[in-house]
Design a protein around this motif. Sequence first.
Motif, PDB file in Angstrom:
ATOM      1  N   SER A 270       3.196  -2.309  10.452  1.00 25.99           N
ATOM      2  CA  SER A 270       2.246  -1.373   9.832  1.00 25.99           C
ATOM      3  C   SER A 270       1.308  -2.052   8.843  1.00 25.99           C
ATOM      4  CB  SER A 270       3.000  -0.242   9.123  1.00 25.99           C
ATOM      5  OG  SER A 270       3.536  -0.678   7.889  1.00 25.99           O
TER       6      SER A 270
ATOM      7  N   ALA B 124      -2.645  -2.223   9.174  1.00 23.29           N
ATOM      8  CA  ALA B 124      -3.542  -1.102   8.872  1.00 23.29           C
ATOM      9  C   ALA B 124      -4.289  -1.298   7.563  1.00 23.29           C
ATOM     10  CB  ALA B 124      -2.738   0.203   8.822  1.00 23.29           C
ATOM     11  N   HIS B 125      -3.750  -2.142   6.686  1.00 24.34           N
ATOM     12  CA  HIS B 125      -4.365  -2.323   5.363  1.00 24.34           C
ATOM     13  C   HIS B 125      -4.688  -3.786   5.086  1.00 24.34           C
ATOM     14  CE1 HIS B 125      -3.262   1.843   4.702  1.00 24.34           C
ATOM     15  NE2 HIS B 125      -2.044   1.543   5.100  1.00 24.34           N
ATOM     16  N   ASP B 126      -4.749  -4.597   6.125  1.00 20.52           N
ATOM     17  CA  ASP B 126      -5.080  -6.006   5.947  1.00 20.52           C
ATOM     18  C   ASP B 126      -6.576  -6.198   6.168  1.00 20.52           C
ATOM     19  OD1 ASP B 126      -5.485  -8.851   6.461  1.00 20.52           O
ATOM     20  OD2 ASP B 126      -3.290  -8.978   6.503  1.00 20.52           O
ATOM     21  N   PRO B 127      -7.302  -6.723   5.193  1.00 22.13           N
ATOM     22  CA  PRO B 127      -8.754  -6.891   5.349  1.00 22.13           C
ATOM     23  C   PRO B 127      -9.152  -7.858   6.450  1.00 22.13           C
ATOM     24  CG  PRO B 127      -7.965  -7.921   3.317  1.00 22.13           C
ATOM     25  CD  PRO B 127      -6.847  -7.103   3.850  1.00 22.13           C
TER      26      PRO B 127
ATOM     27  N   HIS C 287       0.851  -1.184   0.000  1.00 21.58           N
ATOM     28  CA  HIS C 287       0.000   0.000   0.000  1.00 21.58           C
ATOM     29  C   HIS C 287       0.892   1.240   0.000  1.00 21.58           C
ATOM     30  CE1 HIS C 287      -2.830   3.020   1.515  1.00 21.58           C
ATOM     31  NE2 HIS C 287      -3.813   2.205   1.133  1.00 21.58           N
TER      32      HIS C 287
ATOM     33  N   ASP D 271       0.824   3.876   1.686  1.00 22.26           N
ATOM     34  CA  ASP D 271       1.193   4.329   3.034  1.00 22.26           C
ATOM     35  C   ASP D 271       2.392   3.544   3.575  1.00 22.26           C
ATOM     36  OD1 ASP D 271      -0.908   6.064   2.901  1.00 22.26           O
ATOM     37  OD2 ASP D 271      -2.219   4.926   4.250  1.00 22.26           O
TER      38      ASP D 271
END
Length: 378
Positions: free
Chosen positions: A104, A107-110, A77, A79
């Motif tokens: 980090s 924060a973007h793991d479903p 991602h 970010d």
Amino acid sequence: MSDELKKGLEGVLVAESELSYIDGDAGELIYRGYSIDDLARDASYEEVLYLLWHGHLPNSEELAEFTEAMSAERELHDDVLDLVRSLAEADENPMAALRTAVSSLSAHDPDAEADPQDREANLRKGRRITAKIPTIIAAFTRIRDGEEPVEPREDLTHAENFLYMLNGEEPDEVLAETFDMALVLHVDHGLNASTFSSMVISSTLADLHSAIPGGIGALSGSLHGGANQDVMEALLELDESGKEPVEWAKDKLEAGERVPGFGHRVYNVKDPRARILSDKSKALGEAAGSLKWFEYSTSIEDWMKDEKGLAPNVDFYSASTYYQMGIPVDIFTPIFAMSRVGGWIAHVLEQYDDNRLIRPRGRYIGSTDEEFVPVEER
């Protein structure tokens, strides 16, 4: 309850596992029943991951599905990539940067909010973490060295893709095969310090995004994963000294220093992984037209065995193998993490399946009868 003190938990059984078996006297390593010699020679890293995570070697259809699912998760991602860039530009230690970046990823793991004991969610998270670690390492290294990251490709193997992202060109067959073998050799090794750290964290029902950075932190130390960097720095020191290898090793020990890459908590003979990698180190040297690093290593190995009764561990030959592949010395340990994450995940899955909080005792040796004095009277 026993009051026998076992510093370092040496010899203490704390868990049962179906993942890896080590015979320290015979110099044998087995993953789920398969000899490391057979797996290193004939199996890819992806096949071994499947074996560890699912309990059996995949057939062609299972392997293709697994490989496709993991390769689709390689991209970072924006970010996370921005974070990696800021760490590289700040000249952060590579293992510290990897630990921070992996943390980090949640924060973007479903599946970040899934139950920590949801096995299917953990397998998906494990695939994502494993797929993204090479991208993190390669991007960090290139940015730090003044180059832009190379985007991952889905049509390359795990090993090929990392070398491609690191160098900006596809590796030749020999380099890709050697690197894949190194990943297979490092993926699991019983309850080593980093694996046990991940298990302790997961035993609290913390999730994978907490347990894996914990493993990275434990691996970073010079008594664990950091030893491979120490070995190569020692060999470079030897090369610059102009001394013969045995003379150099004698001088190190007489000065009260150690020769890194020797001795192991489990093996009493040569580490089987070192045996396999020593052959690869020699082959790479022959291909490059110089056996210098291999000859340095074997000279020191023979002398240490004869004079000190010590055998080399995996770090002693992984160092020269990676160096001859053109890999920067200070990312040797992140590459160790890139492989070992597969074992960490497998052990965490076992821990979740039969969980009990890991909580040993410490023997108190302090005072028990101190008299409290108010601060104004001290």
